[in-house]
Scaffold this active site. Structure first.
Site: not given
Lengths: 431, 455
Positions: B67, B70-71, B147
């Protein structure tokens, strides 16, 4: 550079096949909006009423309780029988109330054997709701539970404090879901009276889209309106007072992040600043990661995952706000940064390039806003509710293109008042 | 498929309907799989690129890496500086984003139809050309930590679900939260991100899905032009630990400041990918619908209406996992009921499935809903692409979707009963309860609202 040039050509050539909106009004005053879309064997109908929580008239939560109990009994059928009729034909029915309106919605296949039972069932719910006492009580309890759940959510607490404090005594101040004090005293009679007064032809907008002809649509509309009392048009909602003069408001909550909002009263949907402010907001913080707020606060400093600004004009003045969430020790730094960005934005305005980029995005993105029957249906209701022109969707991009830098600067100076913005925080109090 | 087709043909005269919707498929020499589907209703196109990499591939102490990567995919390549990807997409009016799950990481753009080349150009560029530097890495990790706080730590029900999954799965990597454990997030390094990118981001580990107002041949040519020259990698498929058998019920309590209690119950079940007998996942899927599909389902009928035990109650099952799955029941009791009462009421419904055959009328109703839903979903090009990508990343053929309703329709009441009897057993059950702890004083400090509104 070659790449940029190619982009520009693509932008000019943008093709937008936006379907025509057909409109007619009945003798009783109901406004009808219809798009014939023959590609899929689907029909969507949304029937909306001026019956949102702004019509609660002191009985907070009444609009929502009425809407929520509408499908709990109708004619001689109970909630379960009503649900089975929809499910048996694969139709999707929903209803709901917001601040400004209440609506019921049906999605069905167009096959007559499937559509007819679903449509008849919707008419039954619309015209013959029985609001059974037992079911009403259950929906009331669910609404009370939902208020409890808001208390454990910092974002819900923030939004509640934001609306209540900015709007004061105005009907927009109150949560659609009511309060712990108001819900228990709403009676079945209140609900029935609210229904009778508000779910009437004069306060109705019907939106239809699907694989049917104009003639078929007219027939459906006739059947929707048969036996629906004309009723009275409701008085306009009062003007919203100016942003109140308030000190920062903090709500203590054991969350790890502090939820922050800066906000003020803005302008109405009909304001001439609507399009200039749409562009201004995109540049300030409305455009996912490329606007000023996310660029500075998230992309450069890593202070927050979500940070944005928003404008939310309504029939009367909506709000203008900036919001983010960040860990408590960074909250003060983040607040200062956001204030500084807004201040600079108002003083200096956007650059010419920012305006060009914003227009490119907004016009280029428009096709995606109208690319499904579902999205078009909600636009039809919006056009009706806010009295927008019939060619609204066709001219939307032109309206954006036509806005000048000067108009944007004027609008920003008129609408955004950094010194008036009230600071709201939810989280642990800094020591 | 047969039923769906005949149904469609009756209602619309255009018999080319089915023909138009055929998906074109192509695998480039470098291993990139391309799926293209026409949908000419609007002048838009959605392009999604799916990588077979997600949190269930992650190693010990590296959770959250997929993840975070992904950022980082938005933070610059050799050719484009950090943030340029999103700027160029924004100027082109695109809706764009990315998402990571246990089994995949996907990136998408939705654009006006003749701008597809921009999407291909930039996705091809970042598939092999990502530039990772320390400054961007440090900053983006902070964003992800925020997040995590926003999505999980400050949401009691989300936090509870995370702990529930980590408890139910003992050895399966499905126990990893997609966003990663906080201590791991703090320890991940730039080197980790570089290695992870090198290992998994390659055309032969990706699937490109395009749906919209396009000509398939042109899309395939365009895709070859942009992705054709990318070098493949040696991808060694991960050996994921299988879930070991469970020998008895697991019960946990999560104590967090909250107002409402919550209940989760999960049983170990196979997915379409892992099942030994092909009918089982379809029977399980039907059970999920019987209990919680539509307003007339059993849970709504008996637990929300009827006995008024639950304010909300759900059953969910994901048949499309790469590994064994959990069949999850969850809900919140009404004010006058407890989580124990709710658990018993759910168990009672499970018991009925085990002892009584489901009525044909109930199955017929579910089938009507499924057939209609299959047509409704054509109103979204994004969803159509999403479904294909999801299946392909776990190694299932995308056209399984076209047979889905038919396969569900073939399931008998006896099979539903057998599946319930086989899988809904206490020895494979995990129960989690959220026990609300007091919130601190909620009243505003500076200016009490109660003074303002008199309530």
């Amino acid at each position: 550079m070659r790449f940029l040039a190619i982009l520009l050509v693509g932008w000019i050539q943008t093709a937008q096949a936006i379907p025509d909106v057909q409109y007619w009004q009945t003798e009783q005053g109901t406004k009808i909006y219809f798009i014939s879309a023959m590609e899929l064997p689907i029909i969507d109908i949304q029937i909306s009423f001026d019956a949102g929580s702004m019509r609660d008239n002191g009985k907070l939560g009444l609009a929502a309780l009425t809407s929520g109990t509408l499908n709990e009994g109708a004619g001689d059928l109970n909630a379960e029988q009503l649900a089975e009729i929809f499910d048996d034909v694969g139709a999707q029915f929903s209803q709901g109330a917001s601040k400004e309106m209440a609506s019921i919605q049906l999605r069905s296949l167009t096959d007559q054997n499937l559509f007819e039972p679903a449509f008849e069932n919707m008419l039954r719910i619309l015209k013959k709701p029985t609001f059974p006492a037992k079911e009403l009580e259950r929906i009331r309890q669910q609404m009370l539970q939902s208020l409890e759940s808001q208390k454990q959510s910092p974002s819900s607490l923030l939004s509640k404090a934001f609306q209540e404090n900015l709007y004061g005594e105005h009907p927009y101040a109150f949560q659609t879901g009511g309060t712990e004090e108001s819900l228990p005293i709403l009676s079945r009679e209140n609900v029935i009276n609210f229904y009778k007064k508000h779910y009437v032809a004069k306060n109705t907008i019907i939106a239809l889209i699907g694989a049917i002809s104009r003639e078929q649509a007219e027939n459906l509309v006739k059947r929707i309106l048969t036996d629906l009392p004309a009723g009275e048009t409701l008085p306009a909602i009062p003007l919203v007072p100016k942003t109140p003069d308030l000190k920062p408001i903090h709500i203590e909550h054991p969350s790890e992040q502090t939820h922050i909002a800066l906000g003020q009263i803005g302008y109405a949907r009909s304001d001439k600043d609507y399009f200039p402010m749409l562009i201004a907001n995109y540049i300030l913080g409305g455009g996912s990661l490329v606007s000023r707020l996310p660029e500075e606060v998230r992309e450069k400093q890593g202070l927050a995952y979500s940070v944005h600004s928003s404008v939310s004009p309504m029939l009367q003045a909506g709000t203008i706000s900036a919001s983010l969430q960040t860990r408590q020790e960074n909250a003060q730094q983040a607040i200062e940064l956001v204030k500084k960005i807004i201040q600079e934005f108002v003083e200096q305005g956007p650059t010419e390039k920012e305006v060009i980029d914003a227009k490119k995005h907004l016009t280029g993105n428009f096709a995606m806003r109208v690319d499904s029957n579902g999205k078009l249906l909600s636009y039809l209701t919006t056009i009706g509710f806010y009295n927008l022109p019939l060619d609204y969707l066709q001219v939307w991009s032109n309206k954006i293109e036509a806005v000048s830098l000067e108009q944007i600067n004027d609008a920003i100076k008129r609408q955004i008042k950094p010194e008036k913005m009230i600071l709201f925080t939810v989280g642990k109090r800094s020591s | 498929m047969k039923y769906l087709l005949s149904c469609v043909l009756i209602i619309i005269s255009a018999s080319s309907f089915a023909e138009d919707n055929k998906t074109k498929e192509l695998v480039l020499e470098n291993g990139l799989k391309i799926l293209v589907k026409e949908d000419h209703r609007s002048p838009v196109v959605v392009s999604q690129i799916w990588y077979k990499i997600g949190s269930s591939y992650e190693e010990n102490a590296k959770t959250g890496l997929s993840h975070l990567l992904e950022h980082l995919m938005f933070r610059g390549t050799e050719q484009y500086a950090a943030g340029q990807f999103s700027k160029i997409m924004a100027e082109n009016g695109a809706d764009e984003n990315a998402f990571t799950s246990s089994d995949y990481t996907a990136y998408y753009q939705k654009l006006e139809k003749n701008r597809l080349a921009i999407s291909f150009k930039l996705e091809a560029d970042r598939m092999r050309g990502l530039k990772l530097d320390q400054k961007e890495f440090d900053k983006e990790r902070e964003v992800v930590i925020e997040e995590r706080k926003l999505r999980t730590d400050d949401k009691p029900n989300s936090l509870m679900y995370e702990i529930f999954k980590a408890t139910a799965y003992q050895s399966s990597p499905y126990r990893n939260p997609v966003i990663g454990w906080m201590p791991d997030l703090k320890n991940l390094t730039l080197e980790d991100a570089k290695n992870w990118y090198q290992r998994w981001y390659a055309p032969n580990n990706a699937i490109l899905v395009v749906v919209g107002d396009i000509n398939p041949e042109e899309v395939l040519t365009l895709a070859k032009e942009h992705f054709g020259n990318l070098k493949p990698s040696d991808i060694t498929p991960t050996k994921s630990t299988q879930e070991v058998p469970q020998f008895g019920i697991k019960r946990i309590t999560v104590k967090k400041p909250a107002k409402l209690p919550n209940l989760l119950m999960g049983y170990k079940v196979p997915s379409i990918k892992t099942t030994e007998e092909s009918w089982i996942p379809y029977a399980l899927q039907l059970i999920a619908y019987i209990l919680d599909g539509g307003d007339s389902s059993r849970f709504t009928k008996h637990l929300i209406r009827g006995k008024e035990i639950a304010t909300s109650v759900s059953s969910s099952y994901d048949a499309f996992g790469r590994l064994d799955e959990l069949f999850v029941f969850g809900g919140t009791p009404t004010k006058t009921n407890t989580v124990e009462t709710l658990e018993n009421a759910i168990r009672e419904q499970i018991q009925i499935l085990k002892t009584e055959l489901v009525k044909e009328s109930e199955l017929k109703r579910i089938k009507a809903q499924l057939v209609a839903a299959k047509i409704y979903e054509k109103d979204s090009v994004f969803y159509q692409a999403m479904q294909m990508g999801q299946l392909e990343t776990i190694g299932l053929p995308h056209d399984l979707l076209d047979q889905f309703v038919e396969k569900l329709s073939a399931i008998t009441p006896e099979q539903i009963q057998m599946a319930a009897q086989k899988y809904f057993i206490d020895d494979g059950l995990t129960v989690a309860v959220l026990e609300p702890q007091p919130l601190s004083d909620n009243s505003p400090v500076e200016k009490p609202l109660s003074n303002k509104h008199g309530h």
